[in-house]
Design an enzyme around this catalytic site. Structure first.
Site, PDB file in Angstrom:
ATOM      1  N   TRP A 136      -3.580  -1.975  -1.364  1.00  0.00           N
ATOM      2  CA  TRP A 136      -3.518  -3.277  -2.018  1.00  0.00           C
ATOM      3  C   TRP A 136      -3.931  -4.267  -0.938  1.00  0.00           C
ATOM      4  CZ3 TRP A 136      -0.764  -7.927  -1.498  1.00  0.00           C
ATOM      5  CH2 TRP A 136      -0.850  -8.780  -2.605  1.00  0.00           C
ATOM      6  N   GLU A 138       9.418 -15.724 -18.597  1.00  0.00           N
ATOM      7  CA  GLU A 138       9.111 -14.305 -18.442  1.00  0.00           C
ATOM      8  C   GLU A 138       8.017 -13.871 -19.434  1.00  0.00           C
ATOM      9  OE1 GLU A 138       9.298 -11.882 -16.607  1.00  0.00           O
ATOM     10  OE2 GLU A 138       9.265 -10.065 -17.795  1.00  0.00           O
ATOM     11  N   GLU A 195      -0.105 -11.707 -16.717  1.00  0.00           N
ATOM     12  CA  GLU A 195      -0.376 -10.665 -15.729  1.00  0.00           C
ATOM     13  C   GLU A 195      -1.126  -9.468 -16.306  1.00  0.00           C
ATOM     14  OE1 GLU A 195       4.156  -8.869 -15.439  1.00  0.00           O
ATOM     15  OE2 GLU A 195       2.823  -8.541 -13.770  1.00  0.00           O
ATOM     16  N   CYS A 235       0.866  -1.168   0.000  1.00  0.00           N
ATOM     17  CA  CYS A 235       0.000   0.000   0.000  1.00  0.00           C
ATOM     18  C   CYS A 235       0.903   1.218   0.000  1.00  0.00           C
ATOM     19  CB  CYS A 235      -0.858   0.012   1.259  1.00  0.00           C
ATOM     20  SG  CYS A 235      -1.788  -1.505   1.486  1.00  0.00           S
ATOM     21  N   LYS A 239       4.464 -12.252 -18.377  1.00  0.00           N
ATOM     22  CA  LYS A 239       4.022 -10.947 -18.888  1.00  0.00           C
ATOM     23  C   LYS A 239       2.631 -11.055 -19.478  1.00  0.00           C
ATOM     24  CE  LYS A 239       6.170  -8.828 -17.633  1.00  0.00           C
ATOM     25  NZ  LYS A 239       7.283  -8.499 -16.791  1.00  0.00           N
ATOM     26  N   LYS A 259       2.949  -2.764  -7.718  1.00  0.00           N
ATOM     27  CA  LYS A 259       4.307  -2.632  -8.240  1.00  0.00           C
ATOM     28  C   LYS A 259       5.353  -3.012  -7.200  1.00  0.00           C
ATOM     29  CE  LYS A 259       7.127  -1.345 -11.494  1.00  0.00           C
ATOM     30  NZ  LYS A 259       7.287  -2.347 -12.546  1.00  0.00           N
ATOM     31  N   ARG A 274       1.643   1.269  -6.020  1.00  0.00           N
ATOM     32  CA  ARG A 274       1.799   0.330  -4.905  1.00  0.00           C
ATOM     33  C   ARG A 274       0.502  -0.414  -4.595  1.00  0.00           C
ATOM     34  NH1 ARG A 274       6.487   1.811  -1.993  1.00  0.00           N
ATOM     35  NH2 ARG A 274       5.788   0.541  -0.272  1.00  0.00           N
ATOM     36  N   ASN A 314       0.853   0.392   5.891  1.00  0.00           N
ATOM     37  CA  ASN A 314       1.334  -0.462   4.812  1.00  0.00           C
ATOM     38  C   ASN A 314       2.023  -1.653   5.461  1.00  0.00           C
ATOM     39  OD1 ASN A 314       2.574  -1.587   2.536  1.00  0.00           O
ATOM     40  ND2 ASN A 314       4.321  -0.201   2.686  1.00  0.00           N
ATOM     41  N   GLY A 315       1.680  -2.871   5.029  1.00  0.00           N
ATOM     42  CA  GLY A 315       2.327  -4.055   5.611  1.00  0.00           C
ATOM     43  C   GLY A 315       1.288  -4.974   6.226  1.00  0.00           C
ATOM     44  N   HIS A 331       7.293 -34.429 -21.557  1.00  0.00           N
ATOM     45  CA  HIS A 331       7.122 -35.070 -20.246  1.00  0.00           C
ATOM     46  C   HIS A 331       5.801 -34.687 -19.590  1.00  0.00           C
ATOM     47  CE1 HIS A 331      11.133 -36.650 -20.556  1.00  0.00           C
ATOM     48  NE2 HIS A 331      11.577 -35.446 -20.856  1.00  0.00           N
TER      49      HIS A 331
HETATM   50  C1  F6R Z   1       6.143  -8.807 -13.188  1.00  0.00           C
HETATM   51  C2  F6R Z   1       6.729  -8.076 -12.078  1.00  0.00           C
HETATM   52  C3  F6R Z   1       6.921  -8.786 -10.791  1.00  0.00           C
HETATM   53  C4  F6R Z   1       8.187  -8.267 -10.073  1.00  0.00           C
HETATM   54  C5  F6R Z   1       8.302  -8.897  -8.683  1.00  0.00           C
HETATM   55  C6  F6R Z   1       9.571  -8.448  -7.978  1.00  0.00           C
HETATM   56  O1  F6R Z   1       6.063  -8.020 -14.329  1.00  0.00           O
HETATM   57  O2  F6R Z   1       7.013  -6.909 -12.189  1.00  0.00           O
HETATM   58  O3  F6R Z   1       6.987 -10.168 -10.959  1.00  0.00           O
HETATM   59  O4  F6R Z   1       9.304  -8.578 -10.849  1.00  0.00           O
HETATM   60  O5  F6R Z   1       7.188  -8.517  -7.928  1.00  0.00           O
HETATM   61  O6  F6R Z   1       9.588  -7.063  -7.799  1.00  0.00           O
HETATM   62  P1  F6R Z   1      10.944  -6.297  -7.538  1.00  0.00           P
HETATM   63  O7  F6R Z   1      11.774  -6.398  -8.770  1.00  0.00           O
HETATM   64  O8  F6R Z   1      10.529  -4.885  -7.237  1.00  0.00           O
HETATM   65  O9  F6R Z   1      11.616  -6.968  -6.378  1.00  0.00           O
END
Ligand code: F6R
Length: 606
Positions: free
Chosen positions: A74, A479, A486, A2, A483, A601, A27, A98-99, A502
């Site tokens: 969040w 990856e 998400e 948050c 992407k 984020k 956030r 936050n937390g 497999h």
């Molecule tokens: C996916 C994404 C997340 C972050 C993960 C780690 O697009 O952005 O999977 O990579 O939450 O976040 P950081 O890099 O901030 O530790």
């Protein structure tokens, strides 16, 4: 996860609180709220959903107080409803948090037994009632918070204001970041300096366990033992960072297009392009003697680490142990004496990554972190910081941070290889040359997005999508799938191409697009065999490859033609089409590209 803000202002603070929250929306964006002290009384406005809902509410029901706190959420405990939105309050005290308060159930049961009535399902409300309880017992606000903090377990950042106290705000930090901003006759509080950028660039970061008593004239900071401490004020560069979309429709698109430039900046920080050598900062460890590297991270950053495993093992001939931080932190992994542990994180605040860092540090490892936010907790707790120069990444789906992480990790692999003598100067020049040419190739690739838009039209009809790759293309497949899922919400999985037979091959039919990441390298023929297995079962193949048509013997639904680059650098280049495919598919699906549902984020909870 948050975002929290607070302002002790000279004029009504509601507009500035909302402005700061907008910068923290990355956030979390499940709900938002603010509370101010008006004529000695606490008043709040909250709204479910994005910040604009709160803004609308404030137009018809404005707040006038000069002292206030705000929150963008969040959800961790309780659904994202208005009832669960912050600030939480009683008549005496209002709190943003936050937390996670881990012992909130016990606290709540105890406080309810003592007659407190709770209005929400959140862990945060336990803090509000705990402080209220201490106030009812006759304590001053500062003493009440000091006493309440003793009872809290978990990770938190708190902003607290009180009825009847127009010149007081209390902040506390344990495990979640918090910054105090110094103005002229005004004081600010924020989850990060970017939130406070329009108001001040003089920032004090609270350390782990600190709490602060803030007045308009300044802040007194105490450590976890209640001892008054001095924390330095630093000049933040956050205000100089441009946070807009430019000519792009979404931050994600802008960030994809920034990659040639930010990768160049990042590489230039670690290489001497003229001499063709890597110029790596001192890590405080003899790289020629290390016999193992441990890497840990989460999500996209973990996949960057997984590419680095292939690079470091191949180029430097050192074994690499890698694990997602959420597993490694509890695994009690044995670590080598005087080993090097590398942590990768865009935000530098990811709770699991930070906890694993602390575990490795306590077990004698030398800690190097690759972070995009240099003032972050992970950076501050590391022995050596290797910044990515990606600039602020606002889109929740990581793009430019990922390729900048790869850029630093590529240089690290070369630096270790040189130190250990597993590559010579000529080989180093060759590897550096490959990296130097990359930004140009990426710029060429993103110039024409039409092929990706065409693929996106088809993918948007799919229910499931598979990504395949071998060697360093395997983490890129993982990856790419992350992407896509998400931001488009289409189910996608990445597999090592050799693993297909497999189990996952059972999923293949004419409705399942299979994206194959296959540069023409040593493993190309093997991947093509796997691709043929897919074709034989009617799978729709989208190939991302630099191989000429005559080398591809099966029918393709689409072929993204890639430029030829050095084998070492392919993961950096091949990440770009996977980003563009995900981006355009999300645009076709009409999802919220920059703020996809359920995500945030910066993940500061475990
Ligand atoms: C996916 C994404 C997340 C972050 C993960 C780690 O697009 O952005 O999977 O990579 O939450 O976040 P950081 O890099 O901030 O530790």
């Amino acid at each position: 996860m948050c975002g929290i803000v607070g302002i002790l202002g000279k004029t009504p603070v509601a507009t500035n609180l909302v402005d700061a929250l907008r910068r923290l929306e990355y956030r979390g964006y499940d709900s938002a709220g603010i509370a101010t002290v008006e004529s000695g009384t606490l008043v709040r406005r909250r709204a479910e959903g994005k910040l604009r809902n709160l803004e609308k509410r404030l137009l018809t029901e404005p707040l006038e107080g000069h002292t206030g706190i705000g929150h963008t959420r969040w959800a961790t405990h309780g659904r994202p409803t208005e009832r669960n939105a912050h600030p939480h309050m009683t008549a005496e005290v209002s709190v943003v948090h936050n937390g996670i308060i881990e012992n909130f159930r016990e606290l709540r049961a105890d406080l309810e037994a003592k007659g407190h009535t709770f209005d929400s399902d959140t862990d945060t409300e336990a803090v509000v009632h705990l402080i209220t309880h201490e106030l009812h017992a006759g304590k001053s606000p500062v003493e009440a918070v000091r006493a309440a903090l003793q009872h809290l377990q978990g990770a938190f950042a708190l902003g607290i204001i009180f009825a009847g106290e127009d010149d007081l705000m209390i902040a506390a930090r344990q495990g979640s970041p918090l910054a105090i901003g110094h103005g002229t006759g005004e004081m600010y509080l924020g989850s990060d300096a970017i939130a406070l950028a329009p108001f001040t660039d003089v920032i004090t970061y609270l350390e782990e366990g600190d709490w602060a008593v803030m007045h308009r004239s300044g802040a007194e900071i105490f450590d976890k033992d209640g001892v008054r401490v001095d924390r330095p004020s630093v000049k933040s560069v956050a205000s100089s960072l441009l946070v807009d979309k430019g000519n792009h429709r979404h931050f994600m698109a802008k960030e994809i297009h920034e990659q040639p430039e930010v990768i160049s900046h990042t590489l230039a920080n670690y290489m001497d392009m003229v001499s063709g050598s890597v110029r790596f900062p001192e890590l405080g460890i003899d790289l020629s003697k290390i016999n193992r590297v441990t890497i840990s991270a989460c999500g996209t950053a973990y996949y960057a680490g997984l590419v680095a495993k292939y690079w470091i093992e191949k180029v430097a001939r050192v074994p690499v142990e890698i694990d997602v931080a959420s597993e490694m932190r509890y695994r009690e992994a044995p670590l080598p004496a005087d080993g090097l542990a590398v942590f990768v994180s865009q935000s530098g605040e990811t709770a699991d990554t930070l906890a694993t860092l602390r575990y490795c540090k306590a077990n004698g490892q030398r800690i190097a972190s690759i972070v995009n936010v240099r003032t972050s907790t992970i950076a501050r707790e590391s022995h050596a910081v290797l910044p990515t120069l990606a600039g602020p990444e606002i889109g929740v789906a990581s793009t430019k941070a990922f390729t900048c992480q790869l850029s630093v990790l590529a240089c690290l692999a070369i630096a270790i290889g040189r130190a250990r003598g597993s590559i010579n100067a000529a080989q180093e020049i060759e590897l550096v040359k490959g990296l130097t040419e990359l930004p140009r190739h990426i710029a060429g690739l993103i110039r024409n997005e039409q092929p990706f838009i065409a693929i996106a039209q088809e993918l948007s009809k799919a229910r499931d999508v598979l990504y395949l790759g071998r060697g360093t293309s395997y983490p890129i497949a993982l990856e790419g799938a992350l992407k896509l899922k998400e931001i488009s919400y289409i189910h996608a999985e990445g597999y090592a191409a050799g693993e297909l037979k497999h189990g996952p091959i059972a999923l293949i039919d004419e409705n399942v697009p299979v994206i194959v990441v296959a540069p023409e390298d040593d493993l190309f023929d093997k991947t093509i065999s796997n691709m043929q297995e897919v074709a034989a079962r009617g799978g729709q193949i989208i190939l991302i490859s630099d191989a000429p048509a005559e080398k591809i013997s099966c029918k393709l639904a689409a072929h993204i033609h890639m430029p030829k680059v050095s084998a070492f650098t392919t993961p950096l280049l091949y990440a770009i089409p996977t980003q563009l495919i995900a981006y355009h598919t999300a645009v076709v699906m009409g999802t919220d590209v920059d703020q996809p549902r359920n995500l945030a984020k910066s993940v500061t909870v475990e």
